[in-house]
Every structure is written in structure tokens, then in C-alpha cells.
Design an enzyme around this catalytic site. Structure first.
Site, PDB file in Angstrom:
ATOM      1  N   LYS A 199       0.815  -1.229   0.088  1.00 34.41           N
ATOM      2  CA  LYS A 199       0.043   0.059  -0.165  1.00 34.41           C
ATOM      3  C   LYS A 199       0.855   1.358   0.072  1.00 34.41           C
ATOM      4  O   LYS A 199       0.674   2.218  -0.555  1.00 34.41           O
ATOM      5  CB  LYS A 199      -0.768   0.248   1.325  1.00 34.41           C
ATOM      6  CG  LYS A 199      -1.853   1.258   1.158  1.00 34.41           C
ATOM      7  CD  LYS A 199      -2.974   1.112   2.452  1.00 34.41           C
ATOM      8  CE  LYS A 199      -3.858   0.007   2.190  1.00 34.41           C
ATOM      9  NZ  LYS A 199      -5.005   0.087   3.236  1.00 34.41           N
ATOM     10  N   GLU A 205      10.145  -5.517   4.342  1.00 35.77           N
ATOM     11  CA  GLU A 205      10.310  -6.514   3.820  1.00 35.77           C
ATOM     12  C   GLU A 205      10.021  -6.597   2.320  1.00 35.77           C
ATOM     13  O   GLU A 205      10.706  -7.059   1.274  1.00 35.77           O
ATOM     14  CB  GLU A 205       9.587  -7.653   4.310  1.00 35.77           C
ATOM     15  CG  GLU A 205       9.860  -7.795   5.858  1.00 35.77           C
ATOM     16  CD  GLU A 205       8.820  -6.902   6.697  1.00 35.77           C
ATOM     17  OE1 GLU A 205       8.817  -7.256   7.927  1.00 35.77           O
ATOM     18  OE2 GLU A 205       8.565  -5.767   6.352  1.00 35.77           O
ATOM     19  N   GLY A 259      -5.581  -4.750   5.349  1.00 37.34           N
ATOM     20  CA  GLY A 259      -4.777  -5.675   4.476  1.00 37.34           C
ATOM     21  C   GLY A 259      -5.048  -6.870   4.750  1.00 37.34           C
ATOM     22  O   GLY A 259      -4.934  -7.823   3.633  1.00 37.34           O
ATOM     23  N   ARG A 260      -5.402  -7.596   5.858  1.00 37.82           N
ATOM     24  CA  ARG A 260      -5.678  -9.104   5.968  1.00 37.82           C
ATOM     25  C   ARG A 260      -7.009  -9.374   5.156  1.00 37.82           C
ATOM     26  O   ARG A 260      -7.408 -10.719   5.371  1.00 37.82           O
ATOM     27  CB  ARG A 260      -5.662  -9.299   7.612  1.00 37.82           C
ATOM     28  CG  ARG A 260      -6.689  -8.426   8.383  1.00 37.82           C
ATOM     29  CD  ARG A 260      -6.137  -8.724   9.830  1.00 37.82           C
ATOM     30  NE  ARG A 260      -6.913  -8.021  11.008  1.00 37.82           N
ATOM     31  CZ  ARG A 260      -6.478  -6.664  11.122  1.00 37.82           C
ATOM     32  NH1 ARG A 260      -5.479  -6.000  10.532  1.00 37.82           N
ATOM     33  NH2 ARG A 260      -7.330  -6.055  12.094  1.00 37.82           N
ATOM     34  N   GLU A 345      -4.837 -11.420  14.581  1.00 31.13           N
ATOM     35  CA  GLU A 345      -4.162  -9.945  14.241  1.00 31.13           C
ATOM     36  C   GLU A 345      -5.489  -9.055  14.497  1.00 31.13           C
ATOM     37  O   GLU A 345      -5.445  -7.856  15.246  1.00 31.13           O
ATOM     38  CB  GLU A 345      -3.718  -9.642  13.011  1.00 31.13           C
ATOM     39  CG  GLU A 345      -3.162  -8.325  12.801  1.00 31.13           C
ATOM     40  CD  GLU A 345      -2.476  -8.027  11.548  1.00 31.13           C
ATOM     41  OE1 GLU A 345      -1.068  -8.344  11.637  1.00 31.13           O
ATOM     42  OE2 GLU A 345      -2.811  -7.832  10.562  1.00 31.13           O
ATOM     43  N   HIS A 376      -2.060 -37.834  12.635  1.00 24.94           N
ATOM     44  CA  HIS A 376      -1.054 -38.673  13.023  1.00 24.94           C
ATOM     45  C   HIS A 376      -0.176 -37.536  13.654  1.00 24.94           C
ATOM     46  O   HIS A 376       1.360 -38.009  13.949  1.00 24.94           O
ATOM     47  CB  HIS A 376      -0.304 -39.274  11.676  1.00 24.94           C
ATOM     48  CG  HIS A 376      -1.010 -40.251  11.267  1.00 24.94           C
ATOM     49  ND1 HIS A 376      -0.887 -41.779  11.319  1.00 24.94           N
ATOM     50  CD2 HIS A 376      -2.308 -40.095  10.302  1.00 24.94           C
ATOM     51  CE1 HIS A 376      -1.922 -42.330  10.812  1.00 24.94           C
ATOM     52  NE2 HIS A 376      -2.746 -41.530  10.097  1.00 24.94           N
ATOM     53  N   LYS A 502       8.413  -3.163  14.587  1.00 21.98           N
ATOM     54  CA  LYS A 502       8.980  -2.483  13.318  1.00 21.98           C
ATOM     55  C   LYS A 502       9.774  -1.260  13.607  1.00 21.98           C
ATOM     56  O   LYS A 502      10.867  -1.187  13.146  1.00 21.98           O
ATOM     57  CB  LYS A 502       7.809  -1.908  12.363  1.00 21.98           C
ATOM     58  CG  LYS A 502       6.820  -3.114  11.770  1.00 21.98           C
ATOM     59  CD  LYS A 502       5.850  -2.462  10.699  1.00 21.98           C
ATOM     60  CE  LYS A 502       5.017  -3.605  10.232  1.00 21.98           C
ATOM     61  NZ  LYS A 502       3.913  -2.861   9.581  1.00 21.98           N
TER      62      LYS A 502
END
Length: 534
Positions: A199, A205, A259-260, A345, A376, A502
Site C-alpha cells: 500500500k 520486507e 490488509g488482511r 491480528e 498422525h 517495526k
């Protein structure tokens, strides 16, 4: 208008639920089934091609009645209306929460225009009309983003692998250099198209990874060629242009989409490239149908509302801290990591909508893996551990490749696990089994083979995994977390908790680059950074 601020523990319904919990907490579900032959149909919901069976829960009709009273007392209906009409319910950031508008029938003009742009762009790339700088067709797509700019598109592309076209689609998110270099090492820059999703176009990153891929590309190409191989989903037009991406290759984002929850927007461009625009549109349509169900259906028959209320019941009254989500489809192996971001979040908050410290539990830890692999791995803990772990089992009536032998065995396990968690195995049953085996140490073995049972599960059974049914499933969990947040009296759509790390990372990076240890810092962190540099 903002959401109402009502402490759920102050409501009449909450107090009734606490008394009711004390009455039923030790009851056995299997006894309720024996006493009420219609229990299953009373606690089943059918919608479109979904069947949701929640009869294997530690609830009675009274439980459901009181939970619905709680939803009404905190005025959930008002909150839903405010979200769908675009009120700024993300109050701390003064934003609307309108990811539902991205898939509605009456989309904003800018959304319709963006979808048209995605359709044209994806079609050009898929059919081969979009050429690279040497005139070759595009063979591979690289999506660079992190968080919602990665988890959502990657989950959908993975889940819809059956519907994929010839394009190879790769995702880079972690700032770990090994991740980006491992991803691009076998790609051809002449036939690779890169989608950068950020955005602000400043996310550390994402921009670090984008520059690394750009430098890899420029080893065989020129700066002018960037325009044919890089596109961006962003709001920061100036930064995008500085990178070398042209206006026509920029797709917009909007601050009313978190964002999510952004895979439904231009963030989903890599989805349209991977499965074609028609399938991307069907994904949106499936979500829209769930939106309509959620916003118009009475709470008693509302799937997201009922699943959210059950979660509240276990989290706040049984003190269950986690929930497991077990999809019985290998295609959905990334569904849980995606839902972890959306749920944890959103609802990982410890102050209420008045800014006051909360005295009750909010949020749930969500985890899981596909069955039968998970059987398992961690099912031992669910069956015989000391923790109460409610589970959602997600399965499909039909497989995509049509191998009936495999699918019957998969679904036999699907049904058997919920039955085993319900019934358990009593000491008497174990004793009978051991007698039949004629073991010398059967008395010693008995306590180890007993299963308590009475473990709650929801069964979500869907006809088939399609783009539309996947869209509905994702939207179901989006609305579930929203209902939880409303009841817990928190702001589900901000995310201030990710900011501190951050900020500190920027200072430590400067410290690493300059090897300057004069700034005030805790002794442990300073020591670790020094050791890293030694």
C-alpha cells in the site's frame, strides 16, 4: 457512526450464561443425544451447498437461547448494519471497513474499474499477448508482498490449484534473503512478471525483496525494460514510478480495505493470473453470497453468528484458549495460516472500545493442519490431553479428481474423528477390549486407553471445493471474527500491536550498520546484537 461500547460481562445474558455454565459444564453430550432424538436437526444449518452440523457441542437449547440474547444485548445487528453501510467502525484509524464492497452487487465505481483492469491485464498475460523485453511470452508470476499482501493470494492460489492455468506462480514475503534467492534461482528474467503489493510502497520486507528481484532482472535487462516485467498494487504513485513502473501498470488500493481482508481487491491480481479472471470473479461471488446470508439472516439461522457465539462460549466460560481448524483437503493446507492472521491480528486486543483494560479473555489462538496428516501429529493432545480444544472440521462431499477410493477413506476418517471426540472410550469399553485380547497387564493398561470424549466439534460439509465455495468459506470466517470482536467490545480492524517491533527493528538495523552501541538498550538485546556482529 462508531460502534456501541458495551461491556459484555455487564449484560444480563452474560450473567445468565455464567449460571447456566455452572449447571451444564460437566454434562455429557452423548447423554443429550440419547435424550433428544431430534438434537441433530435442531443444531444443523443448511445454506447453499453448505451443511453446518454443530450438534456435537456442549450446548443445549437454553445455551443457544442465552447466547443469542447476548448477541442482541450488545446490539450485534446495529454493528453489522454500520459495517455494511460504510460507517467508520475502525475508529482508532478513522476508517470504514468495506472489504464486503469489493464483492457486492453494487460496487463503487473505482472497484468496478479496477476489476475491469485486472480482467484485461490477466487475460493479456494468460493468452500470451503480454510479452517480455525479448518478445517472449510470460511463463512465471512472482508476487512480492507480506501479511495480507501475501497470505491471502497465496492461500487462494494454493487452494485452487486444480483450476490453475499454465503460469507458474511464486510468492516472496520473508525478508530472509534465502527465501527470495531460492524462489528466483530457476526463473528466467525474460519470461517473469513481478507483482509488487504494498500500500505505501515502503514496507521494509517488500521493498527489500522487490529491489533484490529488480537487481536480478537488471543483470540481463535495462531499466527501461522494467515496465514490461513489473507491476504494482499500491497507493504511493510517486514511489512506484521511481521504481520504474508505469502508470498503466499500477493497480489501486483503498484505505477502507484492511490488509488482511484485501485478497478481494487488486491484491488478488496474482489470483486472477493463476486461475483466470472468471474463477477470480466466482471467488468474489461466493463471498458476496455469504455476505448476504450474514447481513440478512436471523441470528438463529446465521452460520457466522452461531460459530462466533460457540467460540465465545468456550473461550469465556470454559476457558478454552485455542481452536483447531482441520480441513480435510490437502488443497487447503494454507487456509489456517491465512486465518491465523485474520483472527489473531484482529481480535488480539486487551483494551475495550473505551480504551479501558479488559478483565475478560478476548481472541482465540487458531491452529491446525489438514486431515488426515493432523491425525498422525497433534490429535493425541485433542483426544487425551488436559486442554479443551474445540475443533472445526471442514470437508467436501466430492473430490476434484474423482478418486472415490481415496475420498471415501478420507471422509471415513473425517466422520470418525468427530464421533471419537464426542463418544470417547469408557473404562468399561476398554476393559472389554483388553479381555478379548487376553493381555496379562490389562489392568495396568486400562487408564492409558480411556478416552474422556465430550470434546466439541463443528462439522462444515461442502459439496465441492470450487472458487465460489472457497469464497463463501473465507467470508464465513471473516464474519465470525467480526461478531466475536463486537461481543468482546474491541476494535477488530486496527493493528497497533505490530508497530513497536517495526520501530525497534529500524533502530537495531541502524545499530548493526554503524556498530554503534551508545544508545540506551536492554542488556540482553545489546549482548545478542554484539554476538551477532562478532
Amino acid at each position: 457512526m462508531s460502534l456501541k461500547s458495551i461491556d459484555p460481562t455487564s449484560t444480563k445474558a452474560w450473567k445468565k450464561l455464567q449460571d447456566h455454565y455452572n449447571e451444564v459444564k460437566d454434562h455429557q453430550m452423548i447423554d443429550w443425544f440419547a435424550q433428544d432424538k431430534k438434537r441433530t436437526e435442531k443444531f444443523q444449518l443448511k445454506w447453499e451447498n453448505f451443511l453446518v452440523d454443530y450438534s456435537k457441542n456442549r450446548i443445549t437449547e437454553t445455551t443457544k437461547k442465552l447466547l443469542l440474547e447476548l448477541a442482541n444485548e450488545v446490539d450485534l445487528k446495529d454493528a453489522i448494519q454500520k459495517q455494511f453501510r460504510g460507517d467508520h467502525i475502525n475508529q482508532t484509524e478513522d476508517r470504514a471497513v468495506l472489504h464486503t464492497a469489493l464483492r457486492g452487487n453494487d460496487k463503487p465505481k473505482e472497484v468496478t474499474e479496477t476489476l475491469q483492469k485486472i480482467e484485461k491485464f490477466s487475460e493479456e498475460v494468460i493468452v500470451g499477448n503480454w510479452k517480455g523485453f525479448t518478445g517472449k511470452k510470460i511463463t512465471d508470476i512472482v508476487n512480492i508482498g507480506i501479511g495480507g499482501s501475501d497470505l491471502g493470494p497465496q492461500m487462494v492460489v494454493d487452494s485452487l490449484k486444480f483450476y490453475r492455468n499454465h503460469l507458474g506462480v511464486h510468492f516472496i514475503s520473508n525478508v530472509d534473503g534465502d527465501h527470495v534467492l531460492e524462489t528466483i534461482k530457476n526463473l528466467n528474467p525474460e519470461t517473469t512478471l513481478v507483482v509488487i503489493v504494498s500500500k505505501t510502497f515502503t514496507t521494509q520486507e517488500t521493498i527489500t525483496n522487490a529491489n533484490t528481484v529488480k537487481n536480478w532482472f537488471l543483470k540481463t535487462a535495462s531499466q527501461e525494460d522494467v515496465a514490461q516485467h513489473f507491476v504494482a498494487v499500491s497507493t504511493n504513485l510517486e514511489k512506484v514510478k521511481e521504481f520504474g513502473i508505469t502508470d498503466e501498470n499500477i493497480f489501486p488500493m483503498w484505505n477502507w480495505v484492511g490488509g488482511r481482508f484485501s485478497l478481494w481487491s487488486a491484491v488478488g491480481t496474482s489470483i486472477a493470473l493463476a486461475v483466470g479472471f472468471e474463477n477470480f470473479q466466482n471467488l468474489l461471488n461466493g463471498a458476496r453470497k455469504m455476505d448476504e446470508h450474514f447481513s440478512t439472516t436471523d441470528f438463529e439461522d446465521n452460520i457466522p453468528v452461531n460459530l462466533a457465539l460457540l467460540s465465545i462460549w468456550y473461550n469465556n466460560f470454559f476457558d478454552a484458549e485455542t481452536e483447531a481448524i482441520i480441513p480435510y483437503s490437502q488443497y487447503l493446507q494454507r487456509l489456517v495460516p491465512y486465518l491465523q492472521q485474520g483472527i489473531m491480528e484482529s481480535n488480539g486486543k486487551s483494551v475495550d472500545r473505551n480504551g479501558k483494560k479488559i478483565s475478560y479473555q478476548t481472541g482465540t489462538i487458531v491452529w491446525g493442519e489438514p486431515g488426515t496428516n493432523s491425525q498422525h501429529a497433534f490429535f493425541q493432545l485433542i483426544h487425551q490431553g488436559t486442554k479443551l480444544i474445540p475443533c472445526d472440521f471442514i470437508g467436501f462431499k466430492k473430490s476434484l479428481h474423482g478418486n472415490k477410493d481415496h475420498h471415501d477413506k478420507l471422509m471415513a476418517n473425517f466422520f470418525a474423528q468427530t464421533e471419537a471426540l464426542l463418544k470417547g472410550k469408557s473404562a468399561v469399553q476398554v476393559e472389554e477390549e483388553l479381555k478379548a485380547l487376553q493381555l496379562d497387564k490389562r489392568a495396568e493398561l486400562k487408564p492409558f486407553k480411556v478416552f474422556e470424549g465430550n470434546k466439541p466439534t463443528n462439522t462444515i460439509l461442502i459439496d465441492r471445493l470450487t472458487p465460489e465455495s472457497l469464497g463463501s468459506l473465507i467470508a464465513l470466517y471473516e464474519h465470525k471474527l467480526f461478531v466475536q470482536g463486537v461481543i468482546w467490545n474491541i476494535f477488530s480492524y486496527d493493528q497497533w500491536g505490530v508497530e513497536l517491533g517495526k520501530q525497534l527493528a529500524s533502530g537495531i538495523l541502524e545499530q548493526i550498520n554503524e556498530q554503534d552501541f551508545s544508545k540506551e538498550q536492554d542488556a540482553s538485546t545489546k549482548s545478542l546484537v554484539k554476538y551477532y556482529l562478532s
